[in-house]
Design an enzyme around this catalytic site. Structure first.
Site, PDB file in Angstrom:
ATOM      1  N   LYS A 179      -3.575   5.941  -6.805  1.00 31.99           N
ATOM      2  CA  LYS A 179      -3.686   5.808  -5.343  1.00 31.99           C
ATOM      3  C   LYS A 179      -2.835   6.865  -4.630  1.00 31.99           C
ATOM      4  O   LYS A 179      -3.295   7.526  -3.696  1.00 31.99           O
ATOM      5  CB  LYS A 179      -3.226   4.403  -4.890  1.00 31.99           C
ATOM      6  CG  LYS A 179      -3.958   3.260  -5.573  1.00 31.99           C
ATOM      7  CD  LYS A 179      -3.475   1.902  -5.120  1.00 31.99           C
ATOM      8  CE  LYS A 179      -2.047   1.560  -5.459  1.00 31.99           C
ATOM      9  NZ  LYS A 179      -1.768   1.397  -6.917  1.00 31.99           N
ATOM     10  N   ARG A 198      -2.184  -6.019  -0.044  1.00 33.92           N
ATOM     11  CA  ARG A 198      -2.042  -6.476  -1.420  1.00 33.92           C
ATOM     12  C   ARG A 198      -2.229  -7.982  -1.534  1.00 33.92           C
ATOM     13  O   ARG A 198      -2.154  -8.521  -2.642  1.00 33.92           O
ATOM     14  CB  ARG A 198      -0.632  -6.146  -1.900  1.00 33.92           C
ATOM     15  CG  ARG A 198      -0.568  -4.968  -2.836  1.00 33.92           C
ATOM     16  CD  ARG A 198       0.900  -4.675  -3.032  1.00 33.92           C
ATOM     17  NE  ARG A 198       1.181  -4.064  -4.279  1.00 33.92           N
ATOM     18  CZ  ARG A 198       1.410  -2.754  -4.406  1.00 33.92           C
ATOM     19  NH1 ARG A 198       1.311  -1.934  -3.406  1.00 33.92           N
ATOM     20  NH2 ARG A 198       1.723  -2.273  -5.582  1.00 33.92           N
ATOM     21  N   ARG A 250       5.229   9.177 -15.502  1.00 30.83           N
ATOM     22  CA  ARG A 250       5.271   9.668 -14.111  1.00 30.83           C
ATOM     23  C   ARG A 250       6.659  10.173 -13.721  1.00 30.83           C
ATOM     24  O   ARG A 250       7.670   9.579 -14.037  1.00 30.83           O
ATOM     25  CB  ARG A 250       4.876   8.541 -13.159  1.00 30.83           C
ATOM     26  CG  ARG A 250       5.146   8.920 -11.695  1.00 30.83           C
ATOM     27  CD  ARG A 250       4.547   7.972 -10.724  1.00 30.83           C
ATOM     28  NE  ARG A 250       4.855   6.587 -10.962  1.00 30.83           N
ATOM     29  CZ  ARG A 250       4.242   5.588 -10.348  1.00 30.83           C
ATOM     30  NH1 ARG A 250       3.289   5.838  -9.474  1.00 30.83           N
ATOM     31  NH2 ARG A 250       4.573   4.340 -10.609  1.00 30.83           N
ATOM     32  N   ARG A 282      10.960   6.272 -11.240  1.00 30.78           N
ATOM     33  CA  ARG A 282      11.150   5.014 -10.504  1.00 30.78           C
ATOM     34  C   ARG A 282      11.783   3.921 -11.354  1.00 30.78           C
ATOM     35  O   ARG A 282      11.469   3.784 -12.537  1.00 30.78           O
ATOM     36  CB  ARG A 282       9.790   4.532  -9.967  1.00 30.78           C
ATOM     37  CG  ARG A 282       9.424   5.206  -8.677  1.00 30.78           C
ATOM     38  CD  ARG A 282       8.039   4.939  -8.203  1.00 30.78           C
ATOM     39  NE  ARG A 282       7.553   3.579  -8.357  1.00 30.78           N
ATOM     40  CZ  ARG A 282       6.358   3.193  -7.937  1.00 30.78           C
ATOM     41  NH1 ARG A 282       5.550   4.062  -7.331  1.00 30.78           N
ATOM     42  NH2 ARG A 282       5.956   1.961  -8.113  1.00 30.78           N
ATOM     43  N   ARG A 317       4.139  -6.312 -12.580  1.00 33.56           N
ATOM     44  CA  ARG A 317       3.349  -5.689 -11.498  1.00 33.56           C
ATOM     45  C   ARG A 317       1.853  -5.914 -11.730  1.00 33.56           C
ATOM     46  O   ARG A 317       1.100  -6.180 -10.788  1.00 33.56           O
ATOM     47  CB  ARG A 317       3.658  -4.193 -11.413  1.00 33.56           C
ATOM     48  CG  ARG A 317       5.009  -3.904 -10.765  1.00 33.56           C
ATOM     49  CD  ARG A 317       5.542  -2.536 -11.126  1.00 33.56           C
ATOM     50  NE  ARG A 317       4.780  -1.435 -10.578  1.00 33.56           N
ATOM     51  CZ  ARG A 317       4.916  -0.163 -10.983  1.00 33.56           C
ATOM     52  NH1 ARG A 317       5.783   0.153 -11.927  1.00 33.56           N
ATOM     53  NH2 ARG A 317       4.191   0.784 -10.424  1.00 33.56           N
TER      54      ARG A 317
HETATM   55  P1  AP5 Z   1      -0.032   7.488  -9.018  1.00 30.47           P
HETATM   56  O1  AP5 Z   1      -0.961   8.279  -8.178  1.00 30.47           O
HETATM   57  O2  AP5 Z   1       1.428   7.564  -8.745  1.00 30.47           O
HETATM   58  O3  AP5 Z   1      -0.522   5.959  -9.102  1.00 30.47           O
HETATM   59  P2  AP5 Z   1      -0.455   4.792  -8.025  1.00 30.47           P
HETATM   60  O4  AP5 Z   1      -1.743   4.052  -8.082  1.00 30.47           O
HETATM   61  O5  AP5 Z   1      -0.017   5.317  -6.712  1.00 30.47           O
HETATM   62  O6  AP5 Z   1       0.659   3.916  -8.736  1.00 30.47           O
HETATM   63  P3  AP5 Z   1       1.926   3.156  -8.164  1.00 30.47           P
HETATM   64  O7  AP5 Z   1       2.747   2.786  -9.383  1.00 30.47           O
HETATM   65  O8  AP5 Z   1       2.621   3.952  -7.114  1.00 30.47           O
HETATM   66  O9  AP5 Z   1       1.276   1.907  -7.579  1.00 30.47           O
HETATM   67  P4  AP5 Z   1       1.955   0.593  -7.269  1.00 30.47           P
HETATM   68  O10 AP5 Z   1       0.887  -0.034  -6.491  1.00 30.47           O
HETATM   69  O11 AP5 Z   1       2.469  -0.175  -8.416  1.00 30.47           O
HETATM   70  O12 AP5 Z   1       3.305   1.042  -6.529  1.00 30.47           O
HETATM   71  P5  AP5 Z   1       3.758   1.007  -5.010  1.00 30.47           P
HETATM   72  O13 AP5 Z   1       4.680   2.112  -4.815  1.00 30.47           O
HETATM   73  O14 AP5 Z   1       2.592   0.833  -4.111  1.00 30.47           O
HETATM   74  O15 AP5 Z   1      -0.310   7.899 -10.551  1.00 30.47           O
HETATM   75  C1  AP5 Z   1       0.475   7.394 -11.615  1.00 30.47           C
HETATM   76  C2  AP5 Z   1       0.682   8.500 -12.674  1.00 30.47           C
HETATM   77  O16 AP5 Z   1      -0.581   8.825 -13.264  1.00 30.47           O
HETATM   78  C3  AP5 Z   1       1.230   9.822 -12.075  1.00 30.47           C
HETATM   79  O17 AP5 Z   1       2.116  10.390 -12.983  1.00 30.47           O
HETATM   80  C4  AP5 Z   1      -0.040  10.713 -11.917  1.00 30.47           C
HETATM   81  O18 AP5 Z   1       0.264  12.094 -12.055  1.00 30.47           O
HETATM   82  C5  AP5 Z   1      -0.938  10.207 -13.047  1.00 30.47           C
HETATM   83  N1  AP5 Z   1      -2.348  10.224 -12.675  1.00 30.47           N
HETATM   84  C6  AP5 Z   1      -2.893   9.888 -11.464  1.00 30.47           C
HETATM   85  N2  AP5 Z   1      -4.238   9.992 -11.509  1.00 30.47           N
HETATM   86  C7  AP5 Z   1      -4.555  10.382 -12.782  1.00 30.47           C
HETATM   87  C8  AP5 Z   1      -5.802  10.640 -13.435  1.00 30.47           C
HETATM   88  N3  AP5 Z   1      -6.980  10.521 -12.806  1.00 30.47           N
HETATM   89  N4  AP5 Z   1      -5.754  11.008 -14.741  1.00 30.47           N
HETATM   90  C9  AP5 Z   1      -4.570  11.123 -15.399  1.00 30.47           C
HETATM   91  N5  AP5 Z   1      -3.346  10.909 -14.819  1.00 30.47           N
HETATM   92  C10 AP5 Z   1      -3.346  10.521 -13.534  1.00 30.47           C
HETATM   93  O19 AP5 Z   1       4.557  -0.393  -4.985  1.00 30.47           O
HETATM   94  C11 AP5 Z   1       5.773  -0.561  -5.664  1.00 30.47           C
HETATM   95  C12 AP5 Z   1       6.350  -1.938  -5.369  1.00 30.47           C
HETATM   96  O20 AP5 Z   1       6.605  -2.074  -3.957  1.00 30.47           O
HETATM   97  C13 AP5 Z   1       5.449  -3.129  -5.694  1.00 30.47           C
HETATM   98  O21 AP5 Z   1       5.567  -3.521  -7.053  1.00 30.47           O
HETATM   99  C14 AP5 Z   1       6.019  -4.201  -4.743  1.00 30.47           C
HETATM  100  O22 AP5 Z   1       7.239  -4.720  -5.200  1.00 30.47           O
HETATM  101  C15 AP5 Z   1       6.296  -3.385  -3.492  1.00 30.47           C
HETATM  102  N6  AP5 Z   1       5.140  -3.313  -2.567  1.00 30.47           N
HETATM  103  C16 AP5 Z   1       4.450  -2.177  -2.227  1.00 30.47           C
HETATM  104  N7  AP5 Z   1       3.468  -2.452  -1.353  1.00 30.47           N
HETATM  105  C17 AP5 Z   1       3.527  -3.806  -1.143  1.00 30.47           C
HETATM  106  C18 AP5 Z   1       2.744  -4.688  -0.356  1.00 30.47           C
HETATM  107  N8  AP5 Z   1       1.709  -4.240   0.380  1.00 30.47           N
HETATM  108  N9  AP5 Z   1       3.077  -6.007  -0.369  1.00 30.47           N
HETATM  109  C19 AP5 Z   1       4.138  -6.456  -1.097  1.00 30.47           C
HETATM  110  N10 AP5 Z   1       4.908  -5.676  -1.869  1.00 30.47           N
HETATM  111  C20 AP5 Z   1       4.612  -4.352  -1.896  1.00 30.47           C
END
Ligand code: AP5
Length: 215
Positions: free
Chosen positions: A13, A87, A126, A160, A171
């Site tokens: 994402k 979410r 990552r 992270r 998660r």
């Molecule tokens: P990346 O693009 O970073 O993936 P992502 O989907 O953004 O993954 P996240 O881990 O950031 O998602 P998340 O939803 O767990 O975390 P968030 O920060 O939102 O890609 C990942 C890796 O793969 C990278 O190294 C990239 O280079 C590689 N890659 C990407 N695409 C690829 C491809 N096609 N092929 C190969 N490699 C690829 O949330 C973190 C925490 O915050 C949550 O756990 C929660 O505690 C809190 N939080 C956030 N939002 C909310 C909400 N709305 N409500 C409640 N709590 C929340």
């Protein structure tokens, strides 16, 4: 144009959001990034958020809806990319109300389909530029020059605190319990589109472009 990127941790994402910002001048609203910023604020709220995030659990709806509300009211680019929000069903309802209040519509919800086995490798490999936030991967997206960010030239990279095997398990559990019901929610509204998130980054970007160009 306003779009939601929906998918489990590591689906890509953040990576695809940044490409859309560069290509289309849209504004990325990542609740994960906003909460990581709050974590470093040194406030009591920041401390509580850090504990919840490091365990891999969801932060309360009230906090994240408040963050999104604030950002939507600020000056922004040509539409929003909601990355990691909503979410929960309560967050999805709140987003609908916020968009209506701003006289905006939701143009597409793009589900990034991946499987759990691929996510472990993506999450554990990552790393992120500590200066500009560019996202890399040890194997699939290394920097062109080792140790130097392609975007801003910084030598400072971070990993992270919640990118551990234990936190990832939690998660994923949170995703399947609380977030995956949104697939049905948006399907019923006729807004859901799916792309193959297991394809390489360029092919995923192409598939997303194809969806957005229909609007
Ligand atoms: P990346 O693009 O970073 O993936 P992502 O989907 O953004 O993954 P996240 O881990 O950031 O998602 P998340 O939803 O767990 O975390 P968030 O920060 O939102 O890609 C990942 C890796 O793969 C990278 O190294 C990239 O280079 C590689 N890659 C990407 N695409 C690829 C491809 N096609 N092929 C190969 N490699 C690829 O949330 C973190 C925490 O915050 C949550 O756990 C929660 O505690 C809190 N939080 C956030 N939002 C909310 C909400 N709305 N409500 C409640 N709590 C929340």
């Amino acid at each position: 144009m306003n779009v939601i990127l929906l998918g489990p941790p590591g689906a890509g994402k953040g990576t695809q959001s940044k490409l859309l910002v560069d290509e289309r001048g849209m504004t990325q609203l990542s609740t994960g990034d906003m909460l990581r910023e709050a974590k470093t604020s040194g406030t009591e709220m920041g401390h509580r958020v850090a504990e919840v995030m490091n365990r891999g659990e969801l932060v309360t709806d009230e906090i994240v809806i408040g963050l999104i509300e604030e950002k939507m009211a600020a000056p922004h680019g040509a539409g929003f990319i909601f990355d990691g929000f909503p979410r929960t069903l309560a967050q999805a309802d709140a987003l609908g109300a916020l968009l209506a209040r701003h006289g905006e519509t939701l143009d597409a919800v793009i589900e990034m389909r991946v499987d759990d086995a691929a996510l472990v490798a993506r999450i554990t490999g990552r790393f992120t530029c500590g200066n500009c936030g560019a996202v890399y991967h040890d194997q699939t997206r290394p920097t062109a020059k080792p140790g130097v960010c392609d975007v801003c030239g910084s030598h400072h990279f971070t990993r992270r605190a919640d990118d551990t095997a234990d936190a990832l398990r939690q998660r994923l559990m949170e995703y399947y319990k609380k977030t995956s019901p949104l697939i049905g929610y948006y399907y019923a509204k006729g807004a859901l589109q799916s792309v193959d998130g297991l394809a390489d980054i360029d092919h995923v970007a192409q598939a997303i472009r194809k969806v957005l160009d229909k609007h």
